[in-house]
Write an enzyme that holds these catalytic residues in place. Sequence first.
Site, PDB file in Angstrom:
ATOM      1  N   SER A   1       0.861  -1.191   0.000  1.00 18.81           N
ATOM      2  CA  SER A   1       0.000   0.000   0.000  1.00 18.81           C
ATOM      3  C   SER A   1       0.891   1.231   0.000  1.00 18.81           C
ATOM      4  CB  SER A   1      -0.891   0.021   1.250  1.00 18.81           C
ATOM      5  OG  SER A   1      -1.466   1.307   1.418  1.00 18.81           O
TER       6      SER A   1
ATOM      7  N   TYR B   1      -1.848  -0.999  10.243  1.00 25.92           N
ATOM      8  CA  TYR B   1      -1.934  -1.266   8.798  1.00 25.92           C
ATOM      9  C   TYR B   1      -0.644  -0.827   8.097  1.00 25.92           C
ATOM     10  CZ  TYR B   1      -3.884  -1.281   4.055  1.00 25.92           C
ATOM     11  OH  TYR B   1      -4.111  -1.532   2.725  1.00 25.92           O
TER      12      TYR B   1
END
Length: 258
Positions: A143, A156
């Site tokens: 990401s 995350y």
Amino acid sequence: MLRFDGKSAVVTGAGSGIGKAIAAALARQGAQVAILERDPEVGQAAADEISQTYDGRATFYRCDVTSQTEIRDVAAAIVSQQGTIDCLVNNAGIAHVGDAATTSEADFDRVMNVNCKGVYNCAHEILPIMVRGGGGVICNIASTVAWFGIGERFAYSASKGAVVAMTYSIARDFVADGIRCNAILPGRIHTPFVDGFVKKNYPGQEEEMFQKLADFQPVGRMGQPEEIANAAVFLCSDEASFVTGSIHAIDGGTISIR
Ligand code: NDP
């Protein structure tokens, strides 16, 4: 160009969103694709849809990427069906909102278990198969948050930073075995992941939040799963034979032109 005829591919979390688009794109290019998914209904439905469109080239295997034993069993089943595994796309992932102070230990462990240990589990079980087969390619879906900080994505971001580091490490360790390993950093992509995230964390403000998330990308919109799938297909293809240990932001300009 970009043909995968006779190749065997594994895509984790391929029941929905980006993973499903990658599985469909690989099947379209001729690969026989194993759809790994923990929810049997979702996984089977994705495999059926892709198989109907692309001449039976998708098979569902139920497994949770957090379990090394399940990955080992599924990898063995795929090898007995396909002979080997040529491509692995580590896509399964979960989201979490919280900073270092508000993220509980249980939530931190849960996110790391899926997003980080899941990648390790699949690499650990499938790399030896690729080595025996004379080579292969891994594409990790990380990401953009591995590269810059956005608010309240502590666990995350940590998990996706680890995916980038594992990408470099695998690329280095297996270069002599003919194995390439790269990562994609998707920007915001419109998938059930985003819809679920908005619904869970911003109830009653869904439309406003969706627009805010879309406007965050310099191109003024979220990406489509197929736009990540196109990059994944290239990285897994023989046309990308000189590409290894590299990280690709597919993000509507988010990292480079804010
Ligand atoms: P989705 O939630 O739509 O798809 C993820 C899939 O992975 C789901 O089907 C999910 O199943 C499955 N999955 C989750 N945990 C496991 C597990 N332990 N074992 C097997 N399968 C599992 O997400 P996206 O398609 O949006 O995201 C795919 C990847 O892309 C993720 O790694 C995500 O972090 C990354 N990403 C996504 C972005 C976005 O904006 N959408 C941006 C940047 C990165 P279930 O529904 O049962 O949880």
